[in-house]
Design a protein around this motif. Structure first.
Motif, short mmCIF file in Angstrom:
data_model
loop_
_atom_site.label_atom_id
_atom_site.label_comp_id
_atom_site.label_asym_id
_atom_site.label_seq_id
_atom_site.Cartn_x
_atom_site.Cartn_y
_atom_site.Cartn_z
N GLY A 59 57.96 54.14 28.79
CA GLY A 59 57.27 55.31 29.33
C GLY A 59 57.86 56.63 28.86
N ASP A 60 59.09 56.61 28.36
CA ASP A 60 59.72 57.85 27.90
C ASP A 60 59.34 58.22 26.47
N LEU A 61 58.68 57.31 25.77
CA LEU A 61 58.36 57.60 24.38
C LEU A 61 57.17 58.53 24.27
N SER A 62 57.08 59.24 23.17
CA SER A 62 55.91 60.08 22.94
C SER A 62 54.71 59.15 22.77
N GLY A 63 53.52 59.71 22.98
CA GLY A 63 52.30 58.92 22.97
C GLY A 63 52.14 58.06 21.72
N ILE A 109 55.74 70.89 34.94
CA ILE A 109 56.07 69.48 35.20
C ILE A 109 57.58 69.31 35.03
N TYR A 110 58.11 69.98 34.00
CA TYR A 110 59.55 70.14 33.93
C TYR A 110 59.79 71.54 34.50
N PRO A 111 60.30 71.62 35.71
CA PRO A 111 60.34 72.90 36.41
C PRO A 111 61.35 73.88 35.83
N GLU A 161 54.32 65.82 14.05
CA GLU A 161 54.36 64.37 14.03
C GLU A 161 54.62 63.81 15.43
N ASN A 162 54.42 62.51 15.57
CA ASN A 162 54.71 61.84 16.84
C ASN A 162 56.16 62.07 17.20
N GLY A 163 56.37 62.54 18.43
CA GLY A 163 57.74 62.77 18.87
C GLY A 163 58.28 64.14 18.49
N ALA A 164 57.43 65.00 17.93
CA ALA A 164 57.89 66.34 17.52
C ALA A 164 58.20 67.23 18.71
N GLY A 165 57.62 66.91 19.88
CA GLY A 165 57.92 67.69 21.08
C GLY A 165 56.72 68.43 21.67
N LYS A 166 55.53 68.16 21.19
CA LYS A 166 54.33 68.88 21.63
C LYS A 166 54.06 68.69 23.12
N SER A 167 54.01 67.43 23.54
CA SER A 167 53.71 67.17 24.96
C SER A 167 54.82 67.73 25.84
N THR A 168 56.05 67.60 25.38
CA THR A 168 57.17 68.11 26.17
C THR A 168 57.05 69.62 26.36
N ALA A 188 66.34 68.96 26.80
CA ALA A 188 67.04 67.76 26.36
C ALA A 188 66.74 66.60 27.29
N PHE A 189 66.66 65.43 26.74
CA PHE A 189 66.66 64.20 27.53
C PHE A 189 67.92 63.46 27.14
N PRO A 190 68.34 62.50 27.96
CA PRO A 190 69.55 61.77 27.59
C PRO A 190 69.46 61.25 26.15
N GLY A 191 70.32 61.72 25.31
CA GLY A 191 70.35 61.22 23.95
C GLY A 191 69.35 61.85 22.99
N VAL A 192 68.43 62.66 23.48
CA VAL A 192 67.44 63.29 22.59
C VAL A 192 67.32 64.78 22.89
N MET A 193 67.33 65.58 21.85
CA MET A 193 67.02 66.99 22.01
C MET A 193 65.54 67.12 21.68
N ALA A 194 64.71 67.13 22.73
CA ALA A 194 63.26 67.10 22.48
C ALA A 194 62.76 68.45 21.97
N LEU A 195 63.34 69.54 22.47
CA LEU A 195 62.95 70.88 22.03
C LEU A 195 64.20 71.70 21.80
N LEU A 225 66.57 49.94 23.83
CA LEU A 225 66.76 49.79 25.27
C LEU A 225 66.16 50.95 26.05
N GLN A 226 65.53 51.87 25.33
CA GLN A 226 64.88 52.98 26.01
C GLN A 226 63.62 52.48 26.73
N THR A 227 63.29 53.17 27.83
CA THR A 227 62.11 52.80 28.60
C THR A 227 60.84 53.23 27.86
N VAL A 244 59.70 53.48 14.80
CA VAL A 244 59.50 54.05 16.12
C VAL A 244 60.57 55.11 16.34
N LYS A 245 60.14 56.26 16.85
CA LYS A 245 61.12 57.30 17.11
C LYS A 245 61.59 57.19 18.56
N SER A 246 62.75 56.63 18.73
CA SER A 246 63.33 56.53 20.06
C SER A 246 64.83 56.42 19.89
N1 LIG Z 1 60.89 61.50 29.86
C1 LIG Z 1 61.53 61.37 28.69
N2 LIG Z 1 62.74 60.79 28.64
C2 LIG Z 1 63.39 60.66 27.45
N3 LIG Z 1 62.93 61.09 26.28
C3 LIG Z 1 61.73 61.67 26.27
C4 LIG Z 1 60.96 61.84 27.47
N4 LIG Z 1 59.80 62.46 27.15
C5 LIG Z 1 59.84 62.67 25.81
N5 LIG Z 1 60.99 62.19 25.27
C6 LIG Z 1 61.38 62.28 23.86
O1 LIG Z 1 61.23 63.60 23.43
C7 LIG Z 1 60.68 63.67 22.11
C8 LIG Z 1 59.41 64.48 22.09
O2 LIG Z 1 58.37 63.77 22.77
P1 LIG Z 1 56.92 64.33 22.99
O3 LIG Z 1 56.24 63.40 23.93
O4 LIG Z 1 56.99 65.75 23.39
O5 LIG Z 1 56.30 64.21 21.52
P2 LIG Z 1 54.84 64.60 20.99
O6 LIG Z 1 55.02 65.65 19.98
O7 LIG Z 1 53.95 64.88 22.13
O8 LIG Z 1 54.42 63.25 20.22
P3 LIG Z 1 53.01 62.44 20.17
O9 LIG Z 1 52.22 63.04 19.05
O10 LIG Z 1 53.45 61.05 19.78
O11 LIG Z 1 52.37 62.50 21.50
C9 LIG Z 1 60.50 62.21 21.69
O12 LIG Z 1 61.62 61.84 20.93
C10 LIG Z 1 60.47 61.45 22.99
O13 LIG Z 1 60.91 60.13 22.84
#
Ligand SMILES: Nc1ncnc2c1ncn2[C@@H]1O[C@H](COP(=O)(O)OP(=O)(O)OP(=O)(O)O)[C@@H](O)[C@H]1O
Ligand SMILES: [Mg+2]
Length: 510
Positions: A408-412, A54-56, A39-46, A14-21, A404-406, A398-400
């Motif tokens: 750098g926290d958004l998915s790519g 990176i997230y220990p 899709e963008n923001g689905a949680g792949k990178s996380t 979880a991130f503040p306000g978002v359940m990423a996985l 007011l979110q930063t 935009v998925k955020s």
């Molecule tokens: N450091 C962070 N702080 C807050 N929210 C974050 C952070 N990193 C990711 N998120 C949120 O977690 C969700 C998943 O992001 P993630 O980067 O894993 O997506 P993704 O599947 O890699 O997307 P993309 O295809 O756009 O790269 C998104 O809603 C994103 O905004």
């Protein structure tokens, strides 16, 4: 389950306000190429950041098992020690250092006594560069490389470590078709040598070509894992899993309404900023009409970005010569401000370096290039700024959490949408898009295409640079091809095909 190299079980983050996985499962078989899509923001990178420490351990829920053993990586060096290497979506090389130095950064080749062994560093680097087919001198600074070549250096860097599980987060999004194909071949070779890989990509055709297994994430949850060995998998099938419904067309319909010539460039010539006598753009000329979408095709290094950036108020190059005409009048643009004032906007290909202020909120990133539009006598009106930013944020879907979110926290992919929003906000007459859908999922691509079409329907003009030929063919009224800094030809919608464009793109000055 002796052949399972990796099992991620019930992963939550979880991130503040978002359940990423949320309770994500991923099982990877030894020696396979396992695609991770969504899709963008689905949680792949996380998910991959969880895997690589990176997230220990402790910062996520669930278990990671490698070779059947539970692992608790405290940081990236722990996961590296276990044979995991990750290549991030946003490149992380140090531009001032040479290719060789970057490859062995933190992993230096030394002689006894700890002194850097430069000969060995160069020699091994050369060998590794050959392995990926990158013909660059190892002493070249990374800053001199285009984004595509930087990607290859990242891969070389991973190879230089003793990697068993290679994670590639959108490795080909910056590459053109030929280089992507090379890279995928390379991945196959590495797999034959026993390296397992996890591949994140939005290019579904590539996924189908190389993946042994495909796991689909949607909104932070595992949807399914598809295996081509158990039955044919089509792009449509994957898309259904990703977006939860069928997508019947890739490019929106449009009735072009094209007017007179709006912008014209004549005899545009640009020299490389640091390498004397290197001509990057050579006598290029083109026209863009009102309501027209004009493409520029070219291989990596053809000079497309340099051309576009130098047009945008000379933000690239030394000795820029040639003329730019707007509505038949010559305009002189000496800087970005001039270009914006003349109604030109440029959406760069490299969002990290040129597009966004990552530690600033979305609101300001969106309004930054057009602050005067929400200001009076130089003072920003906060309420108007919020309303304006909200509107684009909404339009671009935009998925955020909020504006007011930063950034750098958004998915790519969502970062890329913010870059687009930023330039849309300047309400340009000529919008130059440089690989605008790189790293964008199929659904969001469609939305971006709609936005582009809406713009030209309002009488604006678009110059569209893309390495994906189907995209140029699907979207453009006319396409110019570039090769080695020169415009080698022009094809209209009726005559442009992948083959005809490819021919022009490789028409070198023989
Ligand atoms: N450091 C962070 N702080 C807050 N929210 C974050 C952070 N990193 C990711 N998120 C949120 O977690 C969700 C998943 O992001 P993630 O980067 O894993 O997506 P993704 O599947 O890699 O997307 P993309 O295809 O756009 O790269 C998104 O809603 C994103 O905004
Ligand atoms: Mg990502």
């Amino acid at each position: 389950m002796a052949d399972t190299i990796l099992q991620m079980r019930g992963i939550s983050k979880a991130f503040p306000g978002v359940m990423a996985l949320e309770n994500v499962d991923l099982t990877v078989t030894r020696g396979e190429i396992h695609a991770l899509i969504g899709e963008n923001g689905a949680g792949k990178s996380t998910l991959m950041k969880v895997l690589s420490g990176i997230y220990p351990y402790g910062a996520y829920g669930g278990d990671i098992l490698m070779d059947g053993q539970t692992r608790a990586f405290r940081d990236i060096s722990d996961s590296e020690a276990a044979g995991i290497a990750i290549i991030h979506q946003e490149l992380a090389l140090i531009p001032q250092l040479s290719i060789a130095e970057n490859i062995f950064l933190g992993n230096e080749r030394t002689r006894r006594g700890g002194v850097l062994d430069w000969g060995r560093t160069i020699g091994e680097a050369k060998h590794l560069l050959d392995r990926v087919g990158l013909a660059e001198d190892p002493t070249t600074p990374v800053s001199a490389l285009g984004v595509g070549h930087r990607q290859l250096v990242e891969i070389v860097k991973a190879l230089s470590k003793d990697v068993r599980l290679l994670i590639l987060d959108e490795p080909t999004s910056a590459l053109n078709e030929r280089d992507s194909a090379n890279l995928l071949r390379l991945l196959r070779e590495l797999n034959d040598q026993g390296i397992t890989s996890i591949l994140i990509s939005h290019k579904l055709n590539e996924i189908i070509q190389v993946a042994d297994a495909i796991t689909i994430l949607r909104d932070g949850r595992t949807i399914e894992t598809l295996r081509p060995s158990e039955g044919e998998i089509t792009e449509d099938r994957i898309i259904r899993g990703m977006v939860g419904r069928d997508l019947d067309q890739r490019y929106p319909e449009r009735e072009p309404d094209i007017g007179e010539v709006r912008f014209e460039v004549r005899d545009w010539t640009v020299d490389h900023p640091t390498q004397a006598e290197r001509r990057v753009v050579d006598g290029a000329g083109l026209q863009v009409r009102r309501g027209e979408i004009v493409g520029i095709a070219g291989l990596m290094g053809a000079g497309r970005t340099e051309f576009a950036m130098s047009l945008f108020g000379r933000s690239y190059g030394r000795y820029v010569s040639g003329t730019l005409h707007k509505d038949g009048h010559r305009v002189q643009l000496n800087g970005v401000d001039d270009a914006i004032a003349a109604g030109i906007a440029y959406v760069p290909e490299d969002r990290k370096e040129q597009g966004l202020i990552l530690d600033t909120d979305l609101r300001r990133n969106i309004t930054l290039a057009g602050l005067d539009r929400v200001s009076r006598r130089g003072v920003i009106n906060p309420a108007r700024e919020v309303v304006a930013a909200e509107e684009l944020h909404e339009q671009m879907r935009v998925k955020s959490r909020d504006i007011l979110q930063t950034a750098g926290d958004l998915s790519g992919g969502n970062q890329q949408k913010i870059v687009l929003a930023k330039w849309m906000f300047t309400d340009p007459e000529l919008l130059i898009l440089d690989e605008p859908t790189r790293g964008i999922d199929v659904g969001a691509k469609y939305e971006i295409y709609l936005i582009i079409q809406r713009l030209v329907a309002q009488g604006k003009s678009v110059l569209f640079i893309s390495s994906e030929l189907p995209e140029l063919l699907g979207m453009c009224d006319r396409v110019y091809a570039m090769c080695e800094g020169r415009i080698t030809g022009e094809l209209d919608r009726e005559h442009a095909t992948q083959e005809s464009l490819m021919k022009l793109m490789t028409l070198t000055n023989a």
